[in-house]
Design an enzyme around this catalytic site. Structure first.
Site, PDB file in Angstrom:
ATOM      1  CG  HIS A   1      -4.837  -9.444  -3.224  1.00  0.00           C
ATOM      2  ND1 HIS A   1      -3.931  -8.744  -2.480  1.00  0.00           N
ATOM      3  CD2 HIS A   1      -6.036  -8.827  -3.040  1.00  0.00           C
ATOM      4  CE1 HIS A   1      -4.540  -7.732  -1.875  1.00  0.00           C
ATOM      5  NE2 HIS A   1      -5.824  -7.764  -2.200  1.00  0.00           N
TER       6      HIS A   1
ATOM      7  CG  ASN B   1      -8.469  -5.345  -3.422  1.00  0.00           C
ATOM      8  OD1 ASN B   1      -7.392  -5.573  -2.886  1.00  0.00           O
ATOM      9  ND2 ASN B   1      -9.390  -4.582  -2.864  1.00  0.00           N
ATOM     10  CG  HIS B   2      -6.145  -1.274  -3.248  1.00  0.00           C
ATOM     11  ND1 HIS B   2      -6.403   0.025  -2.879  1.00  0.00           N
ATOM     12  CD2 HIS B   2      -6.783  -2.051  -2.338  1.00  0.00           C
ATOM     13  CE1 HIS B   2      -7.140   0.037  -1.780  1.00  0.00           C
ATOM     14  NE2 HIS B   2      -7.383  -1.211  -1.436  1.00  0.00           N
TER      15      HIS B   2
ATOM     16  CG  HIS C   1      -8.373  -8.895   0.266  1.00  0.00           C
ATOM     17  ND1 HIS C   1      -8.440  -7.775  -0.536  1.00  0.00           N
ATOM     18  CD2 HIS C   1      -9.659  -9.214   0.595  1.00  0.00           C
ATOM     19  CE1 HIS C   1      -9.708  -7.429  -0.687  1.00  0.00           C
ATOM     20  NE2 HIS C   1     -10.469  -8.272  -0.018  1.00  0.00           N
TER      21      HIS C   1
ATOM     22  CG  HIS D   1      -2.173  -0.868   0.984  1.00  0.00           C
ATOM     23  ND1 HIS D   1      -3.117  -0.626  -0.001  1.00  0.00           N
ATOM     24  CD2 HIS D   1      -2.573  -1.993   1.626  1.00  0.00           C
ATOM     25  CE1 HIS D   1      -4.048  -1.552   0.053  1.00  0.00           C
ATOM     26  NE2 HIS D   1      -3.743  -2.406   1.017  1.00  0.00           N
TER      27      HIS D   1
END
Length: 561
Positions: free
Chosen positions: A416, A364-365, A513, A305
């Site tokens: 993920h 998913n990002h 995740h 992130h």
């Protein structure tokens, strides 16, 4: 018969004597329009002409390869010569040199602003890589000069005065100094200023002043070193990747985000994403990591992130990819953190350098919707300005080709999100109302058929498996069912974990995740505060959730315009 001063006064004409020695020959220059007759000493006129030549010569010089000591001497010479040409009847002091340097800095800054304005109006269409790199280099140098103007200071103020004092004896009675004295004084001064502490701090001063070719300066290694260029031979080296990481570490702490594009030009992003995408697109949906050898080990990394400094810390403590050390990243490189670009570019660089030692899976990002919602798109626009849309789309294209899962040494499955439904359970159309229903568990063979070259989460058709694998979550309740609380993904229980492990002869599953925020309030699972959680422990093996972003989230919604 020469005209004496009294006779000239009677004629209403003034005689201006430059030198008082009447024994020396003089030259009369008549200017009847002004009523003056200028009497010049030919010897001193020759000296003045020589000083003109000195100024002309210095103004045409390129000072790129000179050290500070040589620059000091040249500045001193120029100021002395300027004093002679301007008939200044005073000695040259340290303040004269300081003022000269400051004038040079001001000219340099003004020239840099002009360069930036010109480059901003230029069209880059039709330029090759070398020309593009050169223009970007020029733009970066100009920005750096404006943002961080060199200072002018004197470590030993009396030193320069002592050197200039050698000239004072010949200047007290006359503004004319013989050129031989100038040369001797400058040589003596240069020889005495051998210690760095004795020199003016004039880094880059005068580099732009005298019409110097900026392209030549751009190639000078002493100039701005925190600037990355794509390798001319298109071959990334270990040193290049390490230099990128150290540069990013410095830039993340010292440089404003808006200046990032000057350090990492668009062309580098373009080249690196293209090189990485060409490798990633050839990999299957589920990559096989073959780590043979007793000394080999595989490090699996969860969500990052955009926390670039934690990635650096990981490499520092665990080591970088090597022939005996493999890395598998489970996705979510960007979003919610301020340095998503840095994280992504470093990992792509390692992928290009060692494609069979580092594997990058999709999270998913890594989608258009979530990069927009959680700050990555804003980060790109902040760091690349008008070129933000182009850079952002380059990253999206790269996300499309990221693999979805990995199998390590034929016994460890990583992804993920988690499991996915069988393609036979996929709805043919998007349901109007989300209903909880039982679905069949998919296989790795079915996963290999998913078309991953798309951005977004499909609601129907066989490619809904792409949504499942990025969004699904484990549950303590047996069975496989759609997530009624969200529009994406599935819930699966321990029975599904056992079935998947047994079906594919696996021993371990590592997914990501979910971080501490997602696990908050779920007493039946670990809170992720130690970075991982054992979620299922079944007969055939175990299921872990792994999260690799400490102190998450460090920045909410990342950077705003």
């Amino acid at each position: 018969m020469p005209i004496n001063g009294v006779e000239m006064m009677r004629m209403g004409i003034m005689s201006v004597m430059i030198h008082g020695d009447s024994s020396k020959p003089v030259k009369h220059v008549n200017d009847h329009s002004s009523g003056f007759v200028l009497v010049m000493d030919p010897h001193k006129e020759r000296i003045k002409t020589g000083c003109h030549k000195i100024l002309d010569g210095m103004n045409s010089m390129s000072l790129v390869n000179l050290d500070d000591q040589q620059v000091h001497s040249l500045v001193m010479m120029r100021e002395i010569a300027r004093g002679v040409v301007d008939d200044q009847n005073r000695k040259v002091t340290r303040n004269d040199v300081i003022r000269a340097l400051r004038r040079s800095i001001l000219k340099m800054v003004c020239a840099s602003r002009d360069i930036i304005r010109l480059l901003s109006r230029m069209s880059y269409e039709g330029l090759d890589d070398q020309q593009m790199n050169l223009l970007l280099r020029m733009n970066e140098i100009a920005h750096r000069i404006i943002d961080k103007q060199p200072r002018v200071a004197i470590a030993r103020p009396n030193l320069l005065v002592e050197q200039v004092a050698l000239l004072d004896e010949g200047m007290r009675d006359s503004p004319v100094v013989e050129s031989s004295k100038i040369g001797d004084a400058l040589i003596d001064g240069a020889q005495s200023m051998s210690n760095d502490d004795d020199m003016l701090d004039v880094e880059h001063v005068l580099r732009f002043e005298n019409g110097m070719n900026v392209a030549q300066e751009s190639l000078s290694p002493s100039c701005f070193q925190q600037f990355l260029l794509w390798p001319p031979d298109n071959c990334i080296t270990l040193e290049w990747v390490q230099d990128m990481m150290s540069t990013f570490e410095h830039v993340s702490q010292k440089v404003l985000p808006s200046a990032f594009c000057n350090i990492v030009p668009t062309i580098l992003v373009d080249k690196l994403t293209d090189a990485a995408s060409s490798i990633l697109c050839e990999e299957p949906n589920c990559v096989e990591v073959d780590c043979e050898g007793e000394d080999s080990r595989v490090i699996v990394v969860g969500d990052i992130h955009g926390q670039f400094h934690d990635l650096l810390s990981l490499f520092k403590h665990a080591g970088v990819p090597s022939e005996s050390q493999f890395y598998v990243f489970n996705g979510n490189y960007v979003g919610k953190g301020a340095w998503g670009i840095e994280v992504l570019l470093v990992l792509l660089a390692w992928k290009v350098l060692m494609p069979h030692r580092i594997y990058l899976l999709c999270g998913n990002h890594e989608s258009r919707y979530y990069t927009g919602r959680y700050g990555f798109e804003n980060e790109v626009w902040t760091k690349y300005g008008k070129q933000g849309e182009y850079v952002y789309n380059k990253f999206l294209e790269c996300f499309k080709v990221l693999p979805l899962a990995s199998v390590i040494a034929n016994c460890v499955y990583t992804t993920h999100g988690g499991f996915f439904r069988s393609k036979h359970s996929a709805p043919s159309r998007k349901p109007k109302h989300r209903k909880t229903q039982r679905v069949d568990l998919g296989s790795l063979a079915e996963l290999s058929e998913v078309k991953r070259a798309r951005i977004g989460s499909p609601y129907e058709g066989p490619n809904i498996l792409l949504t499942d694998i990025l969004w699904s979550k484990p549950s303590k309740r047996n069975g496989l069912r759609e997530n009624a609380g969200r529009k994406y993904g599935l819930w699966w229980g321990p029975d599904c974990t056992e079935a998947f492990l047994k079906r594919h002869n696996l021993k371990l599953i590592i997914r990501s995740h979910e971080g501490p925020d997602a696990r908050a309030g779920q007493d039946d699972f670990g809170n992720m505060m130690i970075g991982y959680s054992l979620d299922h422990d079944v007969e055939s093996g175990k299921l872990y959730t792994l999260f690799s972003a400490p102190d998450y989230p460090q920045v909410h919604m990342c950077i705003c315009n």
